[in-house]
Design an enzyme around this catalytic site. Structure first.
Site, PDB file in Angstrom:
ATOM      1  N   GLU A  65       0.878  -1.180   0.000  1.00 40.11           N
ATOM      2  CA  GLU A  65       0.000   0.000   0.000  1.00 40.11           C
ATOM      3  C   GLU A  65       0.904   1.214   0.000  1.00 40.11           C
ATOM      4  O   GLU A  65       1.510   1.540   1.032  1.00 40.11           O
ATOM      5  CB  GLU A  65      -0.882   0.019   1.261  1.00 40.11           C
ATOM      6  CG  GLU A  65      -1.818  -1.143   1.386  1.00 40.11           C
ATOM      7  CD  GLU A  65      -2.864  -1.165   0.300  1.00 40.11           C
ATOM      8  OE1 GLU A  65      -3.103  -0.131  -0.343  1.00 40.11           O
ATOM      9  OE2 GLU A  65      -3.423  -2.243   0.067  1.00 40.11           O
ATOM     10  N   CYS A 115      -2.108   9.173   2.674  1.00 33.92           N
ATOM     11  CA  CYS A 115      -1.786   8.615   1.360  1.00 33.92           C
ATOM     12  C   CYS A 115      -2.862   8.958   0.345  1.00 33.92           C
ATOM     13  O   CYS A 115      -2.589   9.145  -0.819  1.00 33.92           O
ATOM     14  CB  CYS A 115      -1.626   7.108   1.471  1.00 33.92           C
ATOM     15  SG  CYS A 115      -3.021   6.336   2.272  1.00 33.92           S
ATOM     16  N   GLU A 155       3.970  13.195  -4.927  1.00 34.08           N
ATOM     17  CA  GLU A 155       3.156  13.248  -3.717  1.00 34.08           C
ATOM     18  C   GLU A 155       3.698  14.342  -2.793  1.00 34.08           C
ATOM     19  O   GLU A 155       4.901  14.412  -2.553  1.00 34.08           O
ATOM     20  CB  GLU A 155       3.252  11.882  -3.011  1.00 34.08           C
ATOM     21  CG  GLU A 155       2.363  11.776  -1.800  1.00 34.08           C
ATOM     22  CD  GLU A 155       2.531  10.411  -1.093  1.00 34.08           C
ATOM     23  OE1 GLU A 155       3.653   9.882  -1.057  1.00 34.08           O
ATOM     24  OE2 GLU A 155       1.528   9.907  -0.585  1.00 34.08           O
TER      25      GLU A 155
HETATM   26  P1  NAD Z   1       8.474   4.890   4.795  1.00 30.33           P
HETATM   27  O1  NAD Z   1       8.422   4.095   3.559  1.00 30.33           O
HETATM   28  O2  NAD Z   1       9.637   5.785   5.011  1.00 30.33           O
HETATM   29  O3  NAD Z   1       8.447   3.929   6.083  1.00 30.33           O
HETATM   30  C1  NAD Z   1       7.421   2.995   6.289  1.00 30.33           C
HETATM   31  C2  NAD Z   1       7.947   1.893   7.219  1.00 30.33           C
HETATM   32  O4  NAD Z   1       8.960   1.162   6.565  1.00 30.33           O
HETATM   33  C3  NAD Z   1       8.549   2.395   8.523  1.00 30.33           C
HETATM   34  O5  NAD Z   1       8.150   1.557   9.573  1.00 30.33           O
HETATM   35  C4  NAD Z   1      10.041   2.281   8.256  1.00 30.33           C
HETATM   36  O6  NAD Z   1      10.819   2.143   9.423  1.00 30.33           O
HETATM   37  C5  NAD Z   1      10.092   1.015   7.429  1.00 30.33           C
HETATM   38  N1  NAD Z   1      11.305   0.890   6.606  1.00 30.33           N
HETATM   39  C6  NAD Z   1      12.135   1.844   6.149  1.00 30.33           C
HETATM   40  N2  NAD Z   1      13.127   1.307   5.403  1.00 30.33           N
HETATM   41  C7  NAD Z   1      12.915  -0.034   5.401  1.00 30.33           C
HETATM   42  C8  NAD Z   1      13.592  -1.133   4.792  1.00 30.33           C
HETATM   43  N3  NAD Z   1      14.683  -0.972   4.046  1.00 30.33           N
HETATM   44  N4  NAD Z   1      13.083  -2.381   4.983  1.00 30.33           N
HETATM   45  C9  NAD Z   1      11.964  -2.563   5.703  1.00 30.33           C
HETATM   46  N5  NAD Z   1      11.291  -1.556   6.311  1.00 30.33           N
HETATM   47  C10 NAD Z   1      11.757  -0.304   6.152  1.00 30.33           C
HETATM   48  O7  NAD Z   1       7.111   5.689   4.848  1.00 30.33           O
HETATM   49  P2  NAD Z   1       6.657   6.768   5.918  1.00 30.33           P
HETATM   50  O8  NAD Z   1       7.466   8.009   5.727  1.00 30.33           O
HETATM   51  O9  NAD Z   1       6.583   6.165   7.269  1.00 30.33           O
HETATM   52  O10 NAD Z   1       5.153   7.030   5.436  1.00 30.33           O
HETATM   53  C11 NAD Z   1       4.854   7.893   4.392  1.00 30.33           C
HETATM   54  C12 NAD Z   1       4.570   7.159   3.105  1.00 30.33           C
HETATM   55  O11 NAD Z   1       3.628   6.128   3.309  1.00 30.33           O
HETATM   56  C13 NAD Z   1       3.958   8.064   2.056  1.00 30.33           C
HETATM   57  O12 NAD Z   1       4.507   7.801   0.782  1.00 30.33           O
HETATM   58  C14 NAD Z   1       2.498   7.672   2.079  1.00 30.33           C
HETATM   59  O13 NAD Z   1       1.782   7.963   0.921  1.00 30.33           O
HETATM   60  C15 NAD Z   1       2.595   6.229   2.342  1.00 30.33           C
HETATM   61  N6  NAD Z   1       1.335   5.727   2.893  1.00 30.33           N
HETATM   62  C16 NAD Z   1       0.559   4.900   2.144  1.00 30.33           C
HETATM   63  C17 NAD Z   1      -0.653   4.465   2.635  1.00 30.33           C
HETATM   64  C18 NAD Z   1      -1.558   3.536   1.855  1.00 30.33           C
HETATM   65  O14 NAD Z   1      -2.381   2.868   2.448  1.00 30.33           O
HETATM   66  N7  NAD Z   1      -1.465   3.460   0.555  1.00 30.33           N
HETATM   67  C19 NAD Z   1      -1.063   4.858   3.893  1.00 30.33           C
HETATM   68  C20 NAD Z   1      -0.261   5.704   4.616  1.00 30.33           C
HETATM   69  C21 NAD Z   1       0.959   6.118   4.102  1.00 30.33           C
END
Ligand code: NAD
Length: 513
Positions: free
Chosen positions: A244, A278, A375
């Site tokens: 997602e 998101c 975004e």
């Molecule tokens: P992010 O991708 O930076 O982090 C998400 C999670 O992934 C965190 O828990 C982080 O610690 C973990 N992570 C980071 N690097 C990793 C790796 N190499 N391996 C495994 N896990 C890792 O996202 P964010 O900044 O926390 O959230 C914002 C983003 O999330 C935006 O792009 C937003 O649009 C998206 N988002 C999508 C939805 C949806 O349902 N489509 C909902 C909310 C947020």
């Protein structure tokens, strides 16, 4: 049955400095948590695996009953959970409560529908008439749930009730920016009486350790960049992943819409949670006859939004202060290419420690600008003018992303027609963002917004493996496979071709000579 053997007990991780959780409104440290390495993560996954067998052995109805116990536990933890979440993310407590309502709705629907969604299903055994066939839904085993910070209560519950209902246990990796919320949430889940969830804390390294632990399936919500890392790591163990990711969600405002109602919805969906959603409405695509009126209303509404750290504010600080630079550069780029700022556009100062962007409306946004494609994840609404509905749909689809979309119109038929033409995982007619709140409705994106679906029957199935079972229809039927193989002579090609024609080749025509 879990598809991975129990992991050998790994060596201890080298102790690292604990990580800190910070209140973005005040800068104060709310608490600390462990930066877990691969050994600790592997132990948590092993624990989840040990507990999974007993859980999966419970009948579906029992699992459903237990989901309702989790709901009660979550309601009891409500004041605590929402306060911690508001402190960690800077969002108003009311927004955290909206997440909790959604989480409880997901648990309720999952509890009431787990039996229907996952009970074994009879299927026709066609073309093997001598057999009966059905499909069972078996759990994967341990599901890793990697979550972002923006909705740290709501997002885990788009997966958790369905993955648990399917007989899995879960290991949650909350965002490093909302870890205290994740810890409290898992405590509430387990306080219902069965230890169904584990938690691993830390940043990207911990997330990667979870992927490599390895778990049996993954639910990831976050950015496309992190998704690529996760898919690379998951490739080694061929772990299935539901993704997602972000969005650049459009709202089409049709010429027959009420421009004020459309502007109200667009600004709400653009500024809720400081735009850190998101499925925020990031592009309002407004048909020419309404364009000026829509912009005037949107600007008025944006100027009247309450911004600040107080609980009755509508827009709090940016959870990640560094995002302000990204937002500023998007606005500067757009203005340099012909956009106009009709509301906001600047940092709001004088509200204490937090970093705030004024709710911003940009008009005359075009495809030449970064803000049109990338975004924002901040309180910016871009208005794009469309000549007519045909161009509006083309503009809505002119994006790498396709999470959700909205259409505003007074004609339901127009709304449905437009909804059919938009490339997105969900379309709301005369509203925005709603699909994510409906427990029975699948949620997910198209294109770079991800794949797989959470919620609804699709959500249960995403965390189940279908197992096809066949049995004899009659008592003394010989095994079909033996009949095919153990023959003194194969049937002639001519006979087989005639059989093929008899079964499949006719379609009203005669067999050619
Ligand atoms: P992010 O991708 O930076 O982090 C998400 C999670 O992934 C965190 O828990 C982080 O610690 C973990 N992570 C980071 N690097 C990793 C790796 N190499 N391996 C495994 N896990 C890792 O996202 P964010 O900044 O926390 O959230 C914002 C983003 O999330 C935006 O792009 C937003 O649009 C998206 N988002 C999508 C939805 C949806 O349902 N489509 C909902 C909310 C947020």
């Amino acid at each position: 049955m879990p598809s991975h053997p129990v992991q050998p007990r790994a060596a201890r991780d080298v102790a690292t400095t604990p990580m800190r959780s910070i209140d973005p409104r005040t800068g104060s440290v709310l608490g600390t948590f462990e930066d877990m390495g691969p050994a600790t993560v592997a132990r948590r996954v092993t624990r989840a695996r040990e507990l999974q067998r007993d859980w999966a052995a419970l009948p579906l109805r029992e699992r459903g009953r237990h989901l309702l116990r989790i709901r009660a536990s979550l309601v009891a933890a409500g004041p605590d959970l929402t306060r911690i979440s508001a402190e960690e993310t800077g969002k108003p407590v009311a927004t955290a409560y909206y997440e909790l309502f959604a989480a409880c709705a997901m648990l309720t629907w999952a509890a009431r529908n787990v039996e229907r969604a996952l009970r074994p299903e009879r299927r026709p055994s066609y073309p093997v008439v001598s057999k009966r066939a059905w499909v069972e839904y078996a759990p994967f085993g341990v599901v890793g749930l990697i979550s972002p910070w923006n909705y740290p209560i709501g997002i885990p519950f788009q997966t958790l009730p369905y993955a648990l209902g399917a007989g899995n246990t879960v290991v949650l990796k909350p965002s490093e920016l909302a870890t205290l919320t994740g810890l409290r949430l898992v405590e509430a889940v387990n306080a219902a009486g069965i230890e169904l969830a584990q938690v691993v804390t830390g940043a990207g390294r911990t997330g990667e350790a979870l992927v490599r632990a390895p778990v049996d399936a993954l639910s990831f919500t976050g950015s496309p960049g992190t998704a690529r890392h996760i898919l690379r790591a998951a490739a080694d163990s061929l772990t299935p992943v539901v993704l997602e990711l972000g969005g650049k969600d459009p709202m089409i405002v049709a010429p027959d819409a009420d421009p004020y109602q459309a502007a109200r919805a667009a600004t709400a969906a653009a500024f809720l949670n400081a735009g850190q959603t998101c499925m925020s409405t990031e592009r309002a695509i407004v048909c020419a006859p309404l364009h000026e009126r829509f912009v005037r209303h949107a600007a008025d509404l944006a100027r009247n939004v309450r911004v600040g750290p107080a609980d009755d504010s509508q827009v709090g600080p940016l959870t990640r202060p560094a995002q302000l630079d990204v937002l500023r550069s998007r606005i500067e780029d757009a203005v340099s290419k012909g956009a106009t700022i009709v509301a906001g556009g600047r940092e709001r100062r004088g509200l204490g420690h937090g970093t705030y962007l004024e709710p911003t409306v940009l008009d005359h946004v075009t495809a030449a600008m970064d803000v049109y494609h990338e975004e924002s994840f901040g309180p910016i609404l871009s208005v794009v003018r469309a000549r007519d509905l045909q161009e509006a749909v083309a503009l809505a689809n002119d994006s790498r992303m396709g999470l959700t979309a909205s259409v505003f119109t007074t004609e339901r038929a127009t709304g449905l027609r437009l909804a059919h033409g938009i490339e997105a995982g969900g379309v709301n007619v005369n509203d925005a963002m709603l699909g994510a709140a409906m427990a029975a409705v699948p949620f997910g994106g198209t294109k770079s917004s991800g794949y797989g679906r959470l919620q609804g029957t699709e959500g249960f199935r995403a965390f189940s493996q279908s197992r096809a079972i066949t049995v004899d229809r009659f008592r003394w039927t010989p095994a079909m496979i033996s009949l095919m193989f153990h023959r003194r002579r194969h049937p002639s090609a001519r006979m087989l071709q005639a059989g093929l024609w008899a079964l499949f080749g006719r379609n009203g025509r005669r067999q050619p000579r």
